[in-house]
Motif scaffolding. Sequence first.
Motif, mmCIF file in Angstrom:
data_model
loop_
_atom_site.group_PDB
_atom_site.id
_atom_site.type_symbol
_atom_site.label_atom_id
_atom_site.label_comp_id
_atom_site.label_asym_id
_atom_site.label_seq_id
_atom_site.Cartn_x
_atom_site.Cartn_y
_atom_site.Cartn_z
ATOM 1 N N UNK A 158 0.828 -1.206 0.000
ATOM 2 C CA UNK A 158 0.000 0.000 0.000
ATOM 3 C C UNK A 158 0.865 1.260 0.000
ATOM 4 N N UNK A 159 1.951 1.222 0.771
ATOM 5 C CA UNK A 159 2.857 2.378 0.790
ATOM 6 C C UNK A 159 3.472 2.593 -0.596
ATOM 7 N N UNK A 160 3.883 1.494 -1.239
ATOM 8 C CA UNK A 160 4.440 1.598 -2.584
ATOM 9 C C UNK A 160 3.396 2.112 -3.568
ATOM 10 N N UNK A 161 2.165 1.602 -3.447
ATOM 11 C CA UNK A 161 1.095 2.012 -4.357
ATOM 12 C C UNK A 161 0.786 3.500 -4.197
ATOM 13 N N UNK A 162 0.720 3.970 -2.955
ATOM 14 C CA UNK A 162 0.449 5.385 -2.712
ATOM 15 C C UNK A 162 1.581 6.246 -3.274
ATOM 16 N N UNK A 163 2.824 5.823 -3.023
ATOM 17 C CA UNK A 163 3.970 6.590 -3.524
ATOM 18 C C UNK A 163 3.986 6.601 -5.050
ATOM 19 N N UNK A 164 3.760 5.450 -5.645
ATOM 20 C CA UNK A 164 3.815 5.331 -7.111
ATOM 21 C C UNK A 164 2.727 6.174 -7.765
ATOM 22 N N UNK A 165 1.499 6.114 -7.231
ATOM 23 C CA UNK A 165 0.405 6.885 -7.815
ATOM 24 C C UNK A 165 0.568 8.384 -7.551
ATOM 25 N N UNK A 166 1.141 8.736 -6.393
ATOM 26 C CA UNK A 166 1.387 10.158 -6.129
ATOM 27 C C UNK A 166 2.387 10.720 -7.131
ATOM 28 N N UNK A 167 3.462 9.981 -7.384
ATOM 29 C CA UNK A 167 4.443 10.422 -8.381
ATOM 30 C C UNK A 167 3.805 10.485 -9.768
ATOM 31 N N UNK A 168 2.948 9.485 -10.074
ATOM 32 C CA UNK A 168 2.263 9.502 -11.366
ATOM 33 C C UNK A 168 1.364 10.725 -11.496
ATOM 34 N N UNK A 169 0.687 11.095 -10.405
ATOM 35 C CA UNK A 169 -0.139 12.297 -10.443
ATOM 36 C C UNK A 169 0.686 13.551 -10.614
ATOM 37 N N UNK A 170 1.828 13.633 -9.917
ATOM 38 C CA UNK A 170 2.687 14.808 -10.046
ATOM 39 C C UNK A 170 3.355 14.865 -11.413
ATOM 40 N N UNK A 171 3.445 13.736 -12.113
ATOM 41 C CA UNK A 171 4.066 13.722 -13.441
ATOM 42 C C UNK A 171 3.316 14.606 -14.430
ATOM 43 N N UNK A 172 2.048 14.953 -14.121
ATOM 44 C CA UNK A 172 1.317 15.866 -14.994
ATOM 45 C C UNK A 172 1.960 17.241 -15.032
ATOM 46 N N UNK A 173 2.795 17.552 -14.040
ATOM 47 C CA UNK A 173 3.505 18.838 -14.063
ATOM 48 C C UNK A 173 4.440 18.930 -15.261
ATOM 49 N N UNK A 174 4.909 17.782 -15.748
ATOM 50 C CA UNK A 174 5.799 17.757 -16.910
ATOM 51 C C UNK A 174 5.038 17.714 -18.223
ATOM 52 N N UNK A 175 3.704 17.611 -18.163
ATOM 53 C CA UNK A 175 2.908 17.571 -19.374
ATOM 54 C C UNK A 175 1.992 16.368 -19.413
ATOM 55 N N UNK A 176 0.971 16.395 -20.277
ATOM 56 C CA UNK A 176 0.004 15.293 -20.348
ATOM 57 C C UNK A 176 0.622 13.956 -20.724
ATOM 58 N N UNK A 177 1.626 13.968 -21.604
ATOM 59 C CA UNK A 177 2.210 12.697 -22.035
ATOM 60 C C UNK A 177 2.818 11.945 -20.864
ATOM 61 N N UNK A 178 3.631 12.635 -20.045
ATOM 62 C CA UNK A 178 4.225 11.987 -18.878
ATOM 63 C C UNK A 178 3.179 11.530 -17.899
ATOM 64 N N UNK A 179 2.140 12.336 -17.673
ATOM 65 C CA UNK A 179 1.087 11.948 -16.744
ATOM 66 C C UNK A 179 0.324 10.725 -17.200
ATOM 67 N N UNK A 180 -0.003 10.661 -18.487
ATOM 68 C CA UNK A 180 -0.765 9.520 -19.017
ATOM 69 C C UNK A 180 0.055 8.244 -18.959
#
Length: 715
Positions: free
Chosen positions: A101-123
């Motif tokens: 669960x800790x890994x999942x939360x961290x991984x999804x949080x980073x994935x959500x923040x990846x939208x800061x680099x643009x839609x392609x990275x976020x998707x």
Amino acid sequence: MSWLRALKETARSGLSIERRRLEPLIALRGAAGLALVIGVSLALFGPVVAASSAFGAFQAAIATFQRSWRPRPVLALVSGVSLGVSTFLGYVAGPHLPLFLALLVLWTFVAGMAWAAGPTGGIIAASNVAIMLVTITLPTSVAQAALHGVMITFGGVVQAALIVLLPVRRWGVQRDALADALAAEADYARRLRHDPVAHFDPVPLMEARDAAAVTPRQARRRPAELHGSRGVAERIRPVLASLADPAMGVPSEGPERDRVRELLGAAGLLLDAAARAIRQGDPVRLPAPAVAVLKTPDTGALLTGPPLRAADRLAALLSDVIEAAEGEGTKDERAGAEEAVDAIKAGRGRRMPAEHHRRPTLLRLVPVVLGSMRRELHHGSPILRHAVRISVVAALGYLLGLELPYGHGYWVPMAAVMVMRPEFSQTYERSVARFGGTVVGVFLAGVIVQVAHPGTGPSAVLSVVCALLMYLLMRTGYAVSQACVAAYVVFLLGMAGDDWSQTVLERVVLTLLGGLLAMVSYAVYPAWETPRLRSRLGDWLKEDGRYAAAVVDQYADPADRGHDDVREALLATRRARVAWQEAVATAEHEPVRHRGLSHAAADDTQHALAQLGRVAMLMEAHLPEGGATPVPEAAPLAEALRRATEQGAKAVRERREPDWTPVREALDRWAEEERTREAGTDPVVRNGAGLLLEALEDFSRGLDDGPRSKPSDTD
């Protein structure tokens, strides 16, 4: 907009199907890569490893369809490697629920923040998290997990290799972006014939600029026709506007206006010809009537002053565009274009050196992305709120899936992660579309399974067919693509030995739960754009004022200033304008009460700021050369513009009325000093200065249409 109406609008939008240009060769290449990976994996390791490696190849191909200017092989490799690493780490942490669960939360949080680099990275990041939730259920040991991770990466490598070996329209997205910019300017030239003050949407030019950024390796391989054309296209736009605008000296009717209309029509034809040549990679074929219009000597006899300067600059810039678009044709094919270029260009200037816009390599991109993420770590950031929402929903969805008696509970967080976006409308549209597509895809796949009872081989073939349909139709609508994805997953898991009965009804129910979780999360922890409209408007006002001040300042001392600050200010005001337009479009679909800016005020102030930027652009088209006579009164006006618009932007955010007194006083002093001199000021800069003040006053009048409150109420 009420919640009921917002849900109705988003549901209709999510289920809509568009007619878009299909790309069958690219779809076939992606499906061929998937088939190759499945076949090799089946032969060497069996159906379970084949299923996970197929997910890698499937996702890598999807990554290459994203809107990105980076090479497609790079996108496929990044997707495959990141998914392989995610799968291995997820399986290692899987047996320990708190750790996972800790890994999942961290991984999804980073994935959500990846939208800061643009839609392609976020998707790509969100898709990798979602697929990881499926692939970690396939391995049976750490060694098997490592094998699955390697094979998933292998799927990305295969897709990247096929793109290199079987290229389809190399540099196609860059060609399209540049051609779209030239075509937009051609349309602008035609509209100016009938509406001399028509506005221009800068988005095509902004996208062409993004597409023109290249790494050092790309710069060595870029086709010749993609060199320099964008920079020339940027300079054509203000010249077109200056030539057409009556404020610059050409009367509304008469022989001069007729000549201007001829020049604008010829410019539209030549820009269209250059756009077609660049889009297809063919030699440019020029319409003879347009070339004849530019070659005729009547311009100098009919036009004088600023309009004549604009006509000469337009001819020189058009010849530069044609020269850059000549492509790699044969000598005979190029002869006609070269002759036309020489005829148009005779005595009308020299081609300016091509700009080289650098794009960082992947390694140098890492600190840039981290910096973008750090800038979003504040309470009001939509990206941060999205990252928090998606990580919490992923964890809750995973726990909910474990508690439900259906099995395969990972469908809940997977569905939620796949549909969640930083914006309300996109999240709700995709939730509805995913559920509708899942129902259709699972139903059709279930019917085929019940009737045909396919084994491992036929299931693999059916999964490849579903992937091919998905690649082919993914741009026509999210619901259509999700129907193909649902059937693909059913057949792929069936190939791996999954129980068919566990992938029909349960997947529909769990997908519905995931979509509902995503929708509820946005209602509970939203990131509405409506309350931020005044802030976006203030940003645009500030950048527009900075651009106008930079242009006016060039007239004060032409010999001592370059044009770099003008260019930087122009790019900043374009970004602020697009951010405002996107915010308004997003706010229209939000179920939020009006707060601070009425629709009428938004329309009126937007028109005023567009006019402010347009006047500055007209003045930019006539920037003086280094040896021109200085206009000392321009310096205090530029400073007054800069200071007043900065304070005005603050006033807009605080719901106060902007004060343009410093600009008005600077113009009054200019008029007083001009009366004491014998020689008059250049009419372009003098008339433009007055038009700038008119635009600012129009902005204040437009803002008065909105509700006003005390500054203390802003919080």
